[in-house]
Design a protein around this motif. Sequence first.
Motif, PDB file in Angstrom:
ATOM      1  N   GLY A  46       0.878  -1.060  -0.364  1.00 30.06           N
ATOM      2  CA  GLY A  46      -0.295  -0.024   0.144  1.00 30.06           C
ATOM      3  C   GLY A  46       0.944   1.257  -0.028  1.00 30.06           C
ATOM      4  O   GLY A  46       1.657   1.029  -0.113  1.00 30.06           O
ATOM      5  N   LEU A  47      -0.155   2.375  -0.082  1.00 30.96           N
ATOM      6  CA  LEU A  47       0.919   3.815   0.449  1.00 30.96           C
ATOM      7  C   LEU A  47       0.767   4.385   1.442  1.00 30.96           C
ATOM      8  O   LEU A  47      -1.004   4.082   1.023  1.00 30.96           O
ATOM      9  N   GLY A  48       1.426   4.854   1.976  1.00 37.74           N
ATOM     10  CA  GLY A  48       1.044   5.866   3.138  1.00 37.74           C
ATOM     11  C   GLY A  48       1.165   7.675   3.166  1.00 37.74           C
ATOM     12  O   GLY A  48       1.964   7.578   2.640  1.00 37.74           O
ATOM     13  N   LYS A  49       0.011   7.881   3.936  1.00 37.56           N
ATOM     14  CA  LYS A  49       0.339   9.855   3.655  1.00 37.56           C
ATOM     15  C   LYS A  49       0.476  10.175   4.820  1.00 37.56           C
ATOM     16  O   LYS A  49       0.069   9.730   5.791  1.00 37.56           O
ATOM     17  N   HIS A  50       2.468  10.580   5.455  1.00 40.13           N
ATOM     18  CA  HIS A  50       2.886  11.169   6.490  1.00 40.13           C
ATOM     19  C   HIS A  50       2.230  12.302   6.601  1.00 40.13           C
ATOM     20  O   HIS A  50       2.521  13.536   6.056  1.00 40.13           O
ATOM     21  N   GLN A  51       1.885  12.749   7.711  1.00 39.99           N
ATOM     22  CA  GLN A  51       2.132  14.285   8.610  1.00 39.99           C
ATOM     23  C   GLN A  51       2.659  14.257  10.068  1.00 39.99           C
ATOM     24  O   GLN A  51       2.105  13.443  10.209  1.00 39.99           O
ATOM     25  N   GLN A  52       3.419  15.225   9.991  1.00 37.76           N
ATOM     26  CA  GLN A  52       4.116  15.244  11.155  1.00 37.76           C
ATOM     27  C   GLN A  52       3.586  16.050  12.126  1.00 37.76           C
ATOM     28  O   GLN A  52       2.521  16.801  11.720  1.00 37.76           O
ATOM     29  N   THR A  55       6.828  19.688  16.345  1.00 40.80           N
ATOM     30  CA  THR A  55       8.128  20.524  15.783  1.00 40.80           C
ATOM     31  C   THR A  55       9.431  19.569  16.431  1.00 40.80           C
ATOM     32  O   THR A  55       9.579  19.054  17.269  1.00 40.80           O
ATOM     33  N   TYR A  56      10.701  20.017  15.640  1.00 39.84           N
ATOM     34  CA  TYR A  56      12.358  19.970  15.952  1.00 39.84           C
ATOM     35  C   TYR A  56      12.919  21.306  15.316  1.00 39.84           C
ATOM     36  O   TYR A  56      12.897  21.876  14.087  1.00 39.84           O
ATOM     37  N   ASP A  57      14.146  20.856  15.625  1.00 40.39           N
ATOM     38  CA  ASP A  57      15.267  21.549  15.818  1.00 40.39           C
ATOM     39  C   ASP A  57      16.230  20.826  14.635  1.00 40.39           C
ATOM     40  O   ASP A  57      16.738  20.503  15.292  1.00 40.39           O
ATOM     41  N   ALA A  58      16.771  22.079  13.484  1.00 39.44           N
ATOM     42  CA  ALA A  58      17.677  21.652  12.786  1.00 39.44           C
ATOM     43  C   ALA A  58      19.336  22.212  13.733  1.00 39.44           C
ATOM     44  O   ALA A  58      19.036  23.266  14.808  1.00 39.44           O
ATOM     45  N   ALA A  59      20.198  22.186  13.263  1.00 37.75           N
ATOM     46  CA  ALA A  59      21.230  22.422  13.908  1.00 37.75           C
ATOM     47  C   ALA A  59      21.522  23.978  14.121  1.00 37.75           C
ATOM     48  O   ALA A  59      22.600  24.310  15.047  1.00 37.75           O
ATOM     49  N   CYS A  60      21.396  24.287  13.099  1.00 35.78           N
ATOM     50  CA  CYS A  60      21.150  25.860  12.679  1.00 35.78           C
ATOM     51  C   CYS A  60      20.080  26.480  14.086  1.00 35.78           C
ATOM     52  O   CYS A  60      20.373  27.598  14.368  1.00 35.78           O
ATOM     53  N   GLY A  61      19.273  25.840  14.830  1.00 28.96           N
ATOM     54  CA  GLY A  61      18.479  26.035  15.592  1.00 28.96           C
ATOM     55  C   GLY A  61      17.033  26.702  14.633  1.00 28.96           C
ATOM     56  O   GLY A  61      16.093  26.853  16.141  1.00 28.96           O
ATOM     57  N   CYS A  62      16.852  26.228  14.003  1.00 32.12           N
ATOM     58  CA  CYS A  62      15.773  26.633  13.499  1.00 32.12           C
ATOM     59  C   CYS A  62      14.545  25.796  13.640  1.00 32.12           C
ATOM     60  O   CYS A  62      14.355  24.567  13.747  1.00 32.12           O
ATOM     61  N   THR A  63      13.520  26.279  13.820  1.00 36.71           N
ATOM     62  CA  THR A  63      12.516  24.929  13.668  1.00 36.71           C
ATOM     63  C   THR A  63      11.305  24.763  12.890  1.00 36.71           C
ATOM     64  O   THR A  63      11.196  25.451  11.830  1.00 36.71           O
ATOM     65  N   PHE A  64      10.986  23.479  12.945  1.00 37.46           N
ATOM     66  CA  PHE A  64      10.500  23.036  11.701  1.00 37.46           C
ATOM     67  C   PHE A  64       8.701  22.382  11.780  1.00 37.46           C
ATOM     68  O   PHE A  64       9.025  21.582  13.218  1.00 37.46           O
ATOM     69  N   GLN A  65       8.262  22.532  11.472  1.00 32.91           N
ATOM     70  CA  GLN A  65       6.963  22.135  11.966  1.00 32.91           C
ATOM     71  C   GLN A  65       6.164  21.978  10.483  1.00 32.91           C
ATOM     72  O   GLN A  65       6.811  22.307   9.396  1.00 32.91           O
ATOM     73  N   ASP A  66       4.662  20.931  10.752  1.00 30.98           N
ATOM     74  CA  ASP A  66       3.723  20.667   9.420  1.00 30.98           C
ATOM     75  C   ASP A  66       4.163  20.109   8.459  1.00 30.98           C
ATOM     76  O   ASP A  66       4.019  20.547   7.483  1.00 30.98           O
ATOM     77  N   GLY A  67       5.255  19.417   8.818  1.00 27.51           N
ATOM     78  CA  GLY A  67       5.735  18.333   7.372  1.00 27.51           C
ATOM     79  C   GLY A  67       5.030  17.432   6.831  1.00 27.51           C
ATOM     80  O   GLY A  67       3.892  16.866   8.252  1.00 27.51           O
ATOM     81  N   THR A  68       4.719  17.186   5.836  1.00 24.95           N
ATOM     82  CA  THR A  68       4.112  16.153   4.796  1.00 24.95           C
ATOM     83  C   THR A  68       4.924  15.156   3.798  1.00 24.95           C
ATOM     84  O   THR A  68       5.351  16.139   3.544  1.00 24.95           O
ATOM     85  N   GLY A  69       4.283  14.206   4.013  1.00 25.57           N
ATOM     86  CA  GLY A  69       5.294  13.027   3.054  1.00 25.57           C
ATOM     87  C   GLY A  69       4.194  11.978   2.204  1.00 25.57           C
ATOM     88  O   GLY A  69       3.016  11.316   2.730  1.00 25.57           O
ATOM     89  N   ASN A  98       8.536   9.271   5.695  1.00 29.52           N
ATOM     90  CA  ASN A  98       8.790  10.554   5.321  1.00 29.52           C
ATOM     91  C   ASN A  98       8.243  11.981   5.074  1.00 29.52           C
ATOM     92  O   ASN A  98       6.644  11.970   4.893  1.00 29.52           O
ATOM     93  N   THR A  99       8.601  12.941   5.731  1.00 29.03           N
ATOM     94  CA  THR A  99       7.883  14.340   4.854  1.00 29.03           C
ATOM     95  C   THR A  99       8.957  15.016   5.172  1.00 29.03           C
ATOM     96  O   THR A  99      10.621  15.310   5.071  1.00 29.03           O
ATOM     97  N   ALA A 100       8.368  16.650   4.558  1.00 27.90           N
ATOM     98  CA  ALA A 100       9.348  17.900   3.851  1.00 27.90           C
ATOM     99  C   ALA A 100       8.500  18.559   4.410  1.00 27.90           C
ATOM    100  O   ALA A 100       6.967  18.540   4.679  1.00 27.90           O
ATOM    101  N   SER A 101       8.842  19.676   4.921  1.00 33.23           N
ATOM    102  CA  SER A 101       8.630  20.632   5.739  1.00 33.23           C
ATOM    103  C   SER A 101       9.819  22.117   5.800  1.00 33.23           C
ATOM    104  O   SER A 101      10.746  22.132   5.051  1.00 33.23           O
ATOM    105  N   THR A 102       8.678  23.472   4.860  1.00 30.52           N
ATOM    106  CA  THR A 102       9.359  24.486   4.681  1.00 30.52           C
ATOM    107  C   THR A 102       8.999  25.327   5.424  1.00 30.52           C
ATOM    108  O   THR A 102       7.493  25.359   5.973  1.00 30.52           O
TER     109      THR A 102
END
Length: 273
Positions: A46-52, A55-69, A98-102
């Motif tokens: 099957g196929l999965g639709k994923h939702q973050q 939140t999580y922080d990258a090494a630079c301290g910037c925060t990512f949220q609302d990712g989908t994939g 898998n998710t990608a957050s912009t």
Amino acid sequence: MKRSLSLLVIVAATVLGLRPAHAQMLSRGDLFGPGAPPPMVAIEVGLGKHQQQGTYDAACGCTFQDGTGSGLFGSIAFELPLDYEWAIGLKGGIDFKNTASTTAITDQAIISNPNTGTTDTGYTLSGMSIDRVGTVKTTYAVLNPYVQYQFFRMGPFVQAGPSFGFLMSNHFTHVRNLLSTTATINGTTYDNLRFSSSGTTEETVEDGPITDASGMRIGLLISAGYNIGVSERSVLSPLLTYDFPITAIRSSAASGWKIGSLYISAVLKFKLD
């Protein structure tokens, strides 16, 4: 004597006539009493639709949220009916989440001094529009014991059970995209702006494994499906499943960071009688 012999023949014929029926019932997998269909093995893809979530922080301290994939998954299963309504089963397989957050930000940049060609006496540009894109890829080996309730002998059913995921691989990529290649300072317009590290409008900031990622993921799977008999020995079941996450991907540099999934799949079951 004749009556006794006749009675004996009738009883013997009756017993012999019943034996094949009883043997046939047992051969259909009736392990828990009369009325249970046979055990089954199954293949599910099957196929999965994923939702973050969170939140999580990258090494630079910037925060990512609302990712989908989205991602594929597959499993094999063994299902043991207890009767025509209840069954227990176990699935094992591979799940790619898998998710990608912009995140759109306004940042500063330093460009080369047009007189010297260096950045030591360069110009600082304020208000540069940049997209930060965080891409998360994970692969889990999954075990899912479940209980199933069948509303009729065929047709609609529901399943529920825990999901135990064992992290096999993971990857995180952090990319910055320059949304505009033109800036104006003190009336002077500068064109063809690029990141100095890459010479393009895209710069990779991080590219590697997720630090401190948890080795186990626990979730709760709730499914609804429909059994369709395609032959005497096989059943096809379209299935809709929601994977409710319980544990976080990591606890450090994150807040409630989880991935929930909605799956649509097809299950092909084979009877073992």
